[in-house]
Design an enzyme around this catalytic site. Structure first.
Site, PDB file in Angstrom:
ATOM      1  N   ALA B  30      32.292  -4.462   1.069  1.00  0.00           N
ATOM      2  CA  ALA B  30      32.622  -3.535   2.082  1.00  0.00           C
ATOM      3  C   ALA B  30      31.407  -2.793   2.786  1.00  0.00           C
ATOM      4  O   ALA B  30      31.807  -1.969   2.984  1.00  0.00           O
ATOM      5  CB  ALA B  30      33.125  -2.056   1.310  1.00  0.00           C
ATOM      6  N   GLY B  31      30.905  -4.272   2.978  1.00  0.00           N
ATOM      7  CA  GLY B  31      29.519  -3.805   4.224  1.00  0.00           C
ATOM      8  C   GLY B  31      30.356  -4.559   5.394  1.00  0.00           C
ATOM      9  O   GLY B  31      31.657  -3.963   5.580  1.00  0.00           O
ATOM     10  N   ALA B  33      30.666  -6.742   7.616  1.00  0.00           N
ATOM     11  CA  ALA B  33      31.240  -8.140   7.103  1.00  0.00           C
ATOM     12  C   ALA B  33      32.342  -7.679   6.200  1.00  0.00           C
ATOM     13  O   ALA B  33      33.456  -8.790   7.408  1.00  0.00           O
ATOM     14  CB  ALA B  33      30.359  -9.261   6.763  1.00  0.00           C
ATOM     15  N   GLY B  34      32.794  -7.359   5.889  1.00  0.00           N
ATOM     16  CA  GLY B  34      34.305  -7.185   4.482  1.00  0.00           C
ATOM     17  C   GLY B  34      35.154  -6.188   5.119  1.00  0.00           C
ATOM     18  O   GLY B  34      35.111  -6.633   5.749  1.00  0.00           O
ATOM     19  N   PHE B 133      13.061  -4.760  20.301  1.00  0.00           N
ATOM     20  CA  PHE B 133      12.336  -4.545  19.425  1.00  0.00           C
ATOM     21  C   PHE B 133      11.679  -6.451  18.722  1.00  0.00           C
ATOM     22  O   PHE B 133      11.888  -6.264  19.886  1.00  0.00           O
ATOM     23  CB  PHE B 133      13.708  -4.896  17.996  1.00  0.00           C
ATOM     24  CG  PHE B 133      14.176  -4.144  16.534  1.00  0.00           C
ATOM     25  CD1 PHE B 133      14.586  -2.754  17.256  1.00  0.00           C
ATOM     26  CD2 PHE B 133      14.193  -4.781  15.527  1.00  0.00           C
ATOM     27  CE1 PHE B 133      14.502  -1.940  16.331  1.00  0.00           C
ATOM     28  CE2 PHE B 133      14.244  -4.346  14.725  1.00  0.00           C
ATOM     29  CZ  PHE B 133      14.866  -2.508  14.787  1.00  0.00           C
ATOM     30  N   ASP B 235      25.450 -11.015  -6.105  1.00  0.00           N
ATOM     31  CA  ASP B 235      26.653 -12.082  -6.959  1.00  0.00           C
ATOM     32  C   ASP B 235      27.094 -12.887  -6.436  1.00  0.00           C
ATOM     33  O   ASP B 235      27.510 -14.003  -6.890  1.00  0.00           O
ATOM     34  CB  ASP B 235      27.235 -10.558  -6.865  1.00  0.00           C
ATOM     35  CG  ASP B 235      26.516  -9.689  -8.243  1.00  0.00           C
ATOM     36  OD1 ASP B 235      25.678 -10.020  -8.410  1.00  0.00           O
ATOM     37  OD2 ASP B 235      26.906  -8.453  -7.490  1.00  0.00           O
ATOM     38  N   HIS B 256      10.079  -8.349   5.385  1.00  0.00           N
ATOM     39  CA  HIS B 256      10.209  -6.975   6.002  1.00  0.00           C
ATOM     40  C   HIS B 256       8.951  -6.631   6.266  1.00  0.00           C
ATOM     41  O   HIS B 256       8.415  -5.984   5.108  1.00  0.00           O
ATOM     42  CB  HIS B 256      11.157  -6.251   6.165  1.00  0.00           C
ATOM     43  CG  HIS B 256      10.967  -4.855   7.177  1.00  0.00           C
ATOM     44  ND1 HIS B 256      10.500  -4.022   7.987  1.00  0.00           N
ATOM     45  CD2 HIS B 256      12.897  -4.950   8.317  1.00  0.00           C
ATOM     46  CE1 HIS B 256      11.488  -3.959   8.875  1.00  0.00           C
ATOM     47  NE2 HIS B 256      11.806  -3.996   9.295  1.00  0.00           N
ATOM     48  N   LEU B 266      12.631   0.661   3.216  1.00  0.00           N
ATOM     49  CA  LEU B 266      12.504   0.403   4.556  1.00  0.00           C
ATOM     50  C   LEU B 266      12.192   1.040   5.732  1.00  0.00           C
ATOM     51  O   LEU B 266      12.835   2.344   5.609  1.00  0.00           O
ATOM     52  CB  LEU B 266      14.552  -0.300   4.914  1.00  0.00           C
ATOM     53  CG  LEU B 266      13.644  -0.583   6.603  1.00  0.00           C
ATOM     54  CD1 LEU B 266      13.464  -1.882   6.947  1.00  0.00           C
ATOM     55  CD2 LEU B 266      15.323  -1.164   7.013  1.00  0.00           C
ATOM     56  N   GLU B 269      11.930  -1.085  11.696  1.00  0.00           N
ATOM     57  CA  GLU B 269      11.719  -1.547  12.881  1.00  0.00           C
ATOM     58  C   GLU B 269      11.569  -0.944  13.806  1.00  0.00           C
ATOM     59  O   GLU B 269      10.295  -1.096  15.081  1.00  0.00           O
ATOM     60  CB  GLU B 269      11.923  -3.559  13.904  1.00  0.00           C
ATOM     61  CG  GLU B 269      10.817  -4.520  14.392  1.00  0.00           C
ATOM     62  CD  GLU B 269      11.203  -5.162  13.974  1.00  0.00           C
ATOM     63  OE1 GLU B 269      11.476  -5.640  12.472  1.00  0.00           O
ATOM     64  OE2 GLU B 269      11.577  -6.483  14.755  1.00  0.00           O
ATOM     65  N   HIS B 366      13.214  -8.990   2.406  1.00  0.00           N
ATOM     66  CA  HIS B 366      14.133  -7.718   2.875  1.00  0.00           C
ATOM     67  C   HIS B 366      15.056  -8.559   3.255  1.00  0.00           C
ATOM     68  O   HIS B 366      16.415  -7.874   3.261  1.00  0.00           O
ATOM     69  CB  HIS B 366      14.033  -7.201   4.658  1.00  0.00           C
ATOM     70  CG  HIS B 366      14.540  -5.991   5.385  1.00  0.00           C
ATOM     71  ND1 HIS B 366      14.977  -5.469   5.332  1.00  0.00           N
ATOM     72  CD2 HIS B 366      14.930  -6.941   6.664  1.00  0.00           C
ATOM     73  CE1 HIS B 366      15.472  -4.808   5.881  1.00  0.00           C
ATOM     74  NE2 HIS B 366      16.103  -5.582   6.940  1.00  0.00           N
ATOM     75  N   GLU B 397      25.226 -11.394   5.087  1.00  0.00           N
ATOM     76  CA  GLU B 397      23.873 -11.888   4.410  1.00  0.00           C
ATOM     77  C   GLU B 397      24.288 -13.205   2.987  1.00  0.00           C
ATOM     78  O   GLU B 397      23.454 -13.946   3.378  1.00  0.00           O
ATOM     79  CB  GLU B 397      23.410 -11.493   4.149  1.00  0.00           C
ATOM     80  CG  GLU B 397      22.223 -11.564   4.043  1.00  0.00           C
ATOM     81  CD  GLU B 397      21.090  -9.688   3.234  1.00  0.00           C
ATOM     82  OE1 GLU B 397      21.491  -9.143   3.591  1.00  0.00           O
ATOM     83  OE2 GLU B 397      19.586 -10.003   2.199  1.00  0.00           O
ATOM     84  N   SER B 413      21.207  -9.136  12.444  1.00  0.00           N
ATOM     85  CA  SER B 413      21.576  -8.786  11.499  1.00  0.00           C
ATOM     86  C   SER B 413      23.415  -8.076  11.143  1.00  0.00           C
ATOM     87  O   SER B 413      24.187  -8.311  11.032  1.00  0.00           O
ATOM     88  CB  SER B 413      20.411  -8.890   9.574  1.00  0.00           C
ATOM     89  OG  SER B 413      20.219  -7.369  10.486  1.00  0.00           O
TER      90      SER B 413
END
Lengths: 120, 594, 237
Positions: B30-31, B33-34, B133, B235, B256, B266, B269, B366, B397, B413
């Site tokens: 559930a990041g 992308a998901g 950046f 996973d 990183h 982190l 940047e 990273h 990722e 990313s």
């Protein structure tokens, strides 16, 4: 989510009235202290107080003070009980007791005030 | 919408019927992308999202600096410039067809986030604010750093993640929070669902689906110093490998440049994007020697190597393994307005007030450039090249499109995860419109998963999972870190085999089913062993230095032999390799200097 | 280095008879070590059955909120030595149903959150190929609101929540105000609908525990005050 509507508390109006009554009490208290302890130069005796309280203006102020203080305080009490009393019958009972207390004191206090006379 | 019909569900051995679920799409992770895919597909189909942590705990929320898009809100910009930077940043290993799609669609994706409610920082005119950046430049690298990273202070990932969760709530996406995926069900080239463990209640659940999407993230936890969350154990990569599918370019691991000293947490940047300096023990801005033009805003692989070189040559602060990131000249106002989280992190974890003192930093593991090979519609490729597995998708990722090639640019990313999550969602919708029936669910679908859980819960050995994992992390950092060489990699491969043998003899303290992280950590460690072998073997094979993969025994890039992607499978005990060419369209490989 | 005794409140759902009990673990703690580092070290080296949630280690995911020395904090950003005590008690957050050891159920948190319709509600369609405009001043109103990580520390510390398990909770009010305060949002009526209720805004007695508990230094009480005013405006005019 379930909503228990037995003696529905709160609401915007009650919240607003609670604030307004609080403000009113603060103003009256301020006037009370000002008149009694700053503006009254002579010694404070029964006669001095009784004379003032017997005027229509002070009767009105005192009756409203009583009513608003009771409403404000008892509603505050209800707000706290409301957190912990969840059973419907208990809520109705408490609400009833509070209403009766308020009514009795307002009526009794008002009668005392209205009938109060001094001197002439 | 599919109506749930328990009668129609196949018997799955060992799994109670009430633990068999059926959804059109099952998304793992559930990041960004998901959940971006879930937003896309939930308009039309029944979508379930499984996540090993509560959705807003996903590690996308850790991203700080920004999301790249050539909006040109602050200054002139073009997708062609963004494309050139990404290709050059990738050390020419990125597939240019995929990169072109990404940079062209980036403005749309970012504006959609704004429409969904993301609280981006704003310019005077009220548009989305953008900052500098590393590696992002003007005019095909000829100009200076460009304002391209769209940001919400230095909490961009947090803002995007919560926005997506909110839209998923609105779209009534079905979440299964704290469900841990155990195995993927792929038979005869068709994905049929997956098996998962209910972390809170305990118990194996089978998810029967027409389409499965992996947005399972990275694996920074295989390194000792990492910016990644403890949940980032790779996973999805292991589950994919175990289903007989390959992984691509696993030797490319991004370090990183600026992790907080010791914890590796982190420091965005954005700190350098807003003007921060890197200084060594002598107080020199040492980037002058390594990237005289772009200085601190050179790409991450280069800056990390520079820092590591300073440390290796004894110019770390007090000779120690760290250098300084100095923000003091930016002033309290700018720091508190644009970098409030960095200020908070440096204070809370190092007791350093970055308004008054420089922050001790060291490179930190990273990001994984490699992953599950997918095509531009995020379909997972069974041969790594062209043949898709029906109904299996991957994005973010954990996937390798490959848009980052040998080295990812900062802010690409968040872009990749959300943009390819969105593409995956659209591809799944197209797939589902054509696919009326659920694929057949084999009755032994859950066997492997049940066996794995039972094996761990009944483990009666003597080795501690924590101790083995610590050794694995230490050894990976020492042998397969920023600088690599053949000898060290060979030694590491042997050590990993020894560790894996010890892993078969683990003990376990918690044998209960409910909320058993002892169980989960053991299974996660097993996942790590699956793919670290591929990272090391791939690094050993690739006899060149490109992007984040830096071989001291082969210091030059070798386009003749190695301008190609690594594909690796695990067949029994053996790692098998294949290679595929890089797609080159607009930009021919050139020497890469900054 | 200092030897610290961690007194951890434990609970195993498979052993209801035993209920909650305190177990002590001694650990050599060095400078910079956080409570989460210590818990991990205990779990990895002494007792694998010790259970707690954790993920990011950097105070952004919100997993590891727990009650440390009587105060709700994130374990990952609490330095052990800064607690200045040879004994550190660690308990699960109060008010939520227990799951195991330091892990509590987040269901009440999610239920409260969903009640406020936690998403941007708009009626005017956005420009097709542009962002909506929002001035830096309008955007600045969201500072201190959008940073919430939903760790649950505030609601767990709230006496109104202790008294009423269906209380929507300061975390949800903060979220509601994050949208009500957003210049782009056109649905403040919808966000506020569920708040004008027995389990809603009026249950807040301005105790400020939520403000004290918030590890991100946010101010839910202020948000609640603003929401009350907004509701009064809507209901009474």
């Amino acid at each position: 989510m379930q909503y228990n509507d037995t003696v529905r508390s709160g609401g915007a109006l009650w919240w607003l009235l609670h604030r307004i009554s609080g403000l009113y009490l603060a103003v009256i208290l301020f006037i009370h202290v000002l008149v009694l302890h700053v503006l009254t130069k002579e010694e404070i005796t029964f006669d001095v107080i009784a004379e003032r309280v017997s005027t229509p203006l002070w009767k009105t102020i005192n009756i409203s003070f009583l009513a608003v203080a009771l409403a404000h305080g008892l509603y505050g009490l209800w707000v706290i009980l409301d957190d912990y009393v969840h059973a419907g019958w208990a809520r109705i009972l408490i609400w009833g007791v509070i209403a009766v207390i308020a009514l009795v004191f307002v009526v009794y206090g008002s009668l005392t005030m209205i009938s109060f006379q001094y001197g002439g | 919408m599919t109506n749930f019909d328990p009668e129609s569900i196949h018997d799955v051995k060992g799994v109670p019927v009430h633990s068999v679920h059926r959804h059109d799409v099952v998304i793992v992770g559930a990041g960004l992308a998901g959940m971006r895919a879930a937003v896309e597909a939930s308009a039309e189909f029944d979508v379930a999202v499984l996540s090993k942590v509560f959705p807003t705990r996903s590690h996308s929320g850790g991203a700080q600096g920004g999301i790249a898009a050539s909006l040109a809100n602050e200054e002139e910009d073009h997708w062609e410039w963004h494309m050139f930077d990404t290709v050059k940043g990738s050390d020419y290993l990125g597939d240019q067809d995929a990169i072109e799609i990404m940079v062209k669609e980036a403005p749309v994706v970012v504006r959609e986030f704004e429409h969904m409610g993301c609280p981006f920082s704003r310019t005077r005119e009220g548009r989305i604010a953008q900052r500098k950046f590393g590696g992002h430049t003007k005019d095909f690298g000829k100009g200076g750093p460009i304002l391209r990273a769209c940001y919400a202070a230095d909490r961009t990932g947090h803002a995007l993640l919560h926005t997506l969760y909110e839209v998923c709530v609105h779209n009534r996406v079905r979440f299964y929070p704290e469900f841990f995926a155990l195995s993927l069900i792929v038979r005869d080239g068709v994905c049929r669902g997956l098996v998962a463990w209910d972390v809170i209640g305990g118990g194996v659940h089978v998810f029967h689906a027409k389409a499965v999407l992996f947005g399972t993230g990275g694996y920074g936890q295989v390194y000792r110093i990492t910016s990644n969350a403890l949940a980032n154990s790779g996973d999805g990569l292991s589950l994919s490998l175990r289903a007989g599918l390959p992984l691509e370019d696993m030797e490319f691991v991004q370090f990183h440049p600026t992790g907080l000293y010791q914890s590796g947490i982190l420091v965005s940047e954005a700190a350098r994007g807003e003007g921060g300096y890197l200084t060594n023990d002598k107080g020199e801005r040492f980037m002058e020697r390594y990237a005289p033009q772009k200085m601190e805003l050179a790409p991450r692989d280069l800056v990390s190597r520079s820092i590591q070189t300073e440390i290796n040559e004894g110019r770390g602060i007090g000779g120690g393994p760290y250098v300084h990131c100095d923000l003091r000249h930016l002033g309290a106002d700018k720091i508190m307005k644009l970098l409030p989280q960095i200020h908070e992190l440096a204070w809370k974890f190092l007791h350093v007030d970055c308004i008054k003192e420089p922050i001790p930093i060291q490179p930190t593991a990273h990001y994984s450039m490699g992953g599950i090979p997918v095509d531009i519609d995020c379909r997972v490729l069974i041969d790594g090249k062209s043949k898709p597995v029906a109904g299996f998708y991957a994005a973010g990722e954990c996937a390798c499109v490959s848009v980052h090639g040998g080295n990812r640019l900062g802010t690409n990313s968040l872009l990749e995860a959300s943009l390819f999550g969105r593409r995956a969602g659209k591809a799944i919708v197209r797939f589902l419109r054509e696919t009326r029936d659920f694929p057949e669910l084999p009755s032994d679908a859950a066997d492997a998963a049940i066996a794995e859980v039972e094996r761990v819960l009944s483990a009666g050995g003597s080795e501690s999972v924590g101790a083995i994992r610590t050794e694995l992390k230490d050894k990976m950092s020492a042998g397969c870190g920023i600088f690599r060489d053949g000898g060290k990699l060979e030694k590491l491969a042997g050590e990993l085999r020894g560790l894996e043998k010890r892993f078969r003899n683990i003990k376990i303290d918690d044998r209960s089913e409910k909320f058993n992280y002892d169980l989960l950590e053991a299974i996660e460690l097993g996942h790590m062993f699956d793919f670290v072998e591929l990272i090391v073997a791939g690094a050993l094979k690739r006899q060149e230095s490109r992007g984040a993969h830096s071989r001291t025994d082969f210091p030059d890039r070798d386009d003749e032999k190695w301008l190609r992607h690594t594909l690796a499978w695990k067949r029994g005990e053996k790692v098998e390799f294949d290679y595929k060419p890089v797609t080159i369209t607009r930009f021919q490989p050139k020497t890469r200097t900054y | 280095m200092a030897m610290i005794t961690f007194r951890i409140n434990r609970y195993n759902p498979d052993d209801e008879r035993r209920g909650h009990y305190v177990q002590e673990y001694a650990l050599d703690v060095c400078k910079g070590c956080t409570v989460l580092d210590a818990l991990n070290q205990i779990k990895w080296e002494q007792d694998g059955s010790l259970t707690f949630r954790r993920s990011c280690r950097s105070g952004i995911c919100g997993s590891c909120a727990m009650t440390i020395k009587g105060v709700n904090r994130l374990a990952c950003e609490t330095q052990v030595l800064a607690l200045k005590s040879p004994n550190v008690t660690v308990e699960p957050m109060r008010g939520y149903p227990d799951i195991k050891d330091l892990v509590v159920s987040l269901d009440p948190l999610v239920r409260g959150l969903l009640a406020v319709r936690p998403y941007l509600i708009t009626k005017t369609p956005p420009p097709s190929d542009q962002e909506r405009l929002q001035s830096p001043e309008e955007r600045a109103r969201l500072d201190g609101l959008y940073e919430c990580i939903l760790c649950g520390a505030c609601t767990s510390s709230c006496p109104s929540f202790w008294a009423d398990k269906e209380y929507i909770g300061p975390h949800a009010f903060l979220k509601a105000y994050r949208f009500v305060a957003d210049s782009r949002d056109e649905g403040s009526r919808e966000h506020l609908e569920a708040l004008d209720d027995k389990h809603g805004l009026w249950r807040c007695h301005t105790i400020f525990n939520c403000v004290e508990a918030c590890p991100k230094d946010l101010n839910p009480t202020r948000a609640i005050g603003e929401l009350k005013k907004e509701l009064v405006r809507q209901r009474i005019g």
